[in-house]
Design an enzyme around this catalytic site. Structure first.
Site, PDB file in Angstrom:
ATOM      1  N   GLU A  68      11.332 -13.780   7.614  1.00  0.00           N
ATOM      2  CA  GLU A  68      11.221 -12.745   6.589  1.00  0.00           C
ATOM      3  C   GLU A  68      12.568 -12.126   6.261  1.00  0.00           C
ATOM      4  OE1 GLU A  68       8.751  -9.341   7.443  1.00  0.00           O
ATOM      5  OE2 GLU A  68       8.718  -8.828   5.319  1.00  0.00           O
ATOM      6  N   ASP A  87       6.274  -7.332  11.910  1.00  0.00           N
ATOM      7  CA  ASP A  87       5.266  -7.241  10.841  1.00  0.00           C
ATOM      8  C   ASP A  87       4.622  -5.864  10.976  1.00  0.00           C
ATOM      9  OD1 ASP A  87       3.669  -8.574   8.706  1.00  0.00           O
ATOM     10  OD2 ASP A  87       2.073  -7.988  10.067  1.00  0.00           O
ATOM     11  N   THR A  89       6.749  -3.060   9.509  1.00  0.00           N
ATOM     12  CA  THR A  89       8.007  -2.317   9.674  1.00  0.00           C
ATOM     13  C   THR A  89       7.864  -0.840   9.325  1.00  0.00           C
ATOM     14  OG1 THR A  89       9.327  -4.298   9.242  1.00  0.00           O
ATOM     15  CG2 THR A  89      10.427  -2.189   8.980  1.00  0.00           C
TER      16      THR A  89
HETATM   17  C1  LIP Z   1       3.610  -5.749   5.843  1.00  0.00           C
HETATM   18  C2  LIP Z   1       2.264  -6.404   6.010  1.00  0.00           C
HETATM   19  C3  LIP Z   1       1.157  -5.453   5.549  1.00  0.00           C
HETATM   20  C4  LIP Z   1       1.343  -5.188   4.096  1.00  0.00           C
HETATM   21  C5  LIP Z   1       2.670  -4.511   3.891  1.00  0.00           C
HETATM   22  C6  LIP Z   1       3.826  -5.379   4.417  1.00  0.00           C
HETATM   23  P1  LIP Z   1       6.091  -6.165   6.690  1.00  0.00           P
HETATM   24  O1  LIP Z   1       4.597  -6.648   6.282  1.00  0.00           O
HETATM   25  O2  LIP Z   1       2.079  -6.765   7.348  1.00  0.00           O
HETATM   26  O3  LIP Z   1      -0.124  -6.009   5.750  1.00  0.00           O
HETATM   27  O4  LIP Z   1       0.291  -4.406   3.618  1.00  0.00           O
HETATM   28  O5  LIP Z   1       2.831  -4.282   2.521  1.00  0.00           O
HETATM   29  O6  LIP Z   1       3.903  -6.552   3.644  1.00  0.00           O
HETATM   30  O7  LIP Z   1       6.803  -5.955   5.389  1.00  0.00           O
HETATM   31  O8  LIP Z   1       5.986  -4.914   7.481  1.00  0.00           O
HETATM   32  O9  LIP Z   1       6.677  -7.321   7.478  1.00  0.00           O
END
Ligand code: LIP
Length: 270
Positions: A68, A87, A89
């Site tokens: 990512e 995941d 953040t």
């Molecule tokens: C997050 C996802 C979450 C989504 C957020 C974001 P990140 O990933 O795990 O489900 O709703 O918008 O995409 O950006 O924290 O890796």
């Protein structure tokens, strides 16, 4: 081979997870944004992805890696890794203990090993192809025989205002049809919640492969099904996870909700 890939992913997930916990709160001071002003990334995200990337290449130098936070390494081995170092953040930045390291290994186009690790709760979700799904070594399974109007459904929203407007319109039409909605803030942990029966179903639009690759295998090894729009494979356009009959019913309800909300369905732009 799948067991070896899983073992490598587990070790790296635990190491990277411990590092992200240790780096907080200093890492919070390094927060910047990506796709929108509300899409955070910290030094811990970048550091964890670098740790995982170096850990993979140190053992398997010919593998491909997609991360990512920018890891984009071509490979020649036929094995590709999908890495989301943190995941959830936004939860990490706010001190909400709901985030995970997500690592998946794909061999010749099929995901064969997946790990989702929440270092705050020390919950390790794992799966290897055709070997079941586990939480801290104990087998897990999805709920079954749950009708849509009794389903506890997880979801998430994009970072861009125009996408969130569509997401909200769809929710407004779906909410009267289900038991209730939960929004954890981590797609990987949402998928693991389905795999262990904490949620009956989950859906989200706009996810990238690094968000869902590991959770996809964990859900399907736990007896569930992951679908995209119109029954296709999961993609940026849609991820739906549940026991198969409920996944189809939820997909049908979402399609109608999108039409009723007079939106063509967000195709995902994050
Ligand atoms: C997050 C996802 C979450 C989504 C957020 C974001 P990140 O990933 O795990 O489900 O709703 O918008 O995409 O950006 O924290 O890796």
């Amino acid at each position: 081979m799948n067991d070896e890939l899983l073992e490598l992913a587990v070790g790296l997930a635990r190491t990277a997870g411990a590092a992200t916990v240790a780096m907080r709160p200093d890492a919070i001071g390094t927060t910047t944004t990506k796709s929108s002003d509300t899409d955070p990334v910290t030094e811990a995200d970048r550091h964890a992805e670098q740790m995982i990337t170096e850990g993979i290449l140190g053992v398997r130098p010919d593998d491909a890696i997609v991360g990512e936070e920018g890891a984009g390494i071509d490979g020649t081995s036929g094995v590709s890794w999908y890495v989301d170092p943190i995941d959830g953040t936004a939860n990490y930045v706010y001190g909400i203990p709901i985030y995970a390291v997500s690592i998946a290994a794909e061999v010749d186009g099929s995901i064969v090993a997946g790990v989702v690790y929440n270092p705050e709760s020390d919950e390790l979700f794992t799966a290897a192809k055709d070997q079941g799904a586990y939480r801290n070594g104990t087998a897990i399974s999805v709920t079954t025989d749950i009708a849509l109007n009794r389903a506890l459904v997880g979801t998430g929203f994009g970072y861009k205002p125009e996408d969130r407007a569509i997401d909200g319109a769809v929710i407004a039409h779906l909410l009267p049809q289900i038991r209730d909605l939960r929004r954890l803030g981590s797609a990987a942990l949402d998928l693991c919640a389905v795999a262990m029966g904490r949620f009956d179903a989950y859906f989200e639009t706009g996810l990238h492969v690094w968000d869902y690759a590991a959770g996809w295998l964990i859900v399907e090894e736990a007896g569930g099904r992951c679908l995209g729009r119109d029954g296709a494979e999961p993609s940026l356009q849609m991820m739906i996870a549940a026991h198969s009959p409920l996944a189809k019913d939820l997909g049908d309800a979402l399609k109608l909700a999108q039409e009723t909300a007079s939106v063509g369905g967000r195709v995902g732009t994050d």
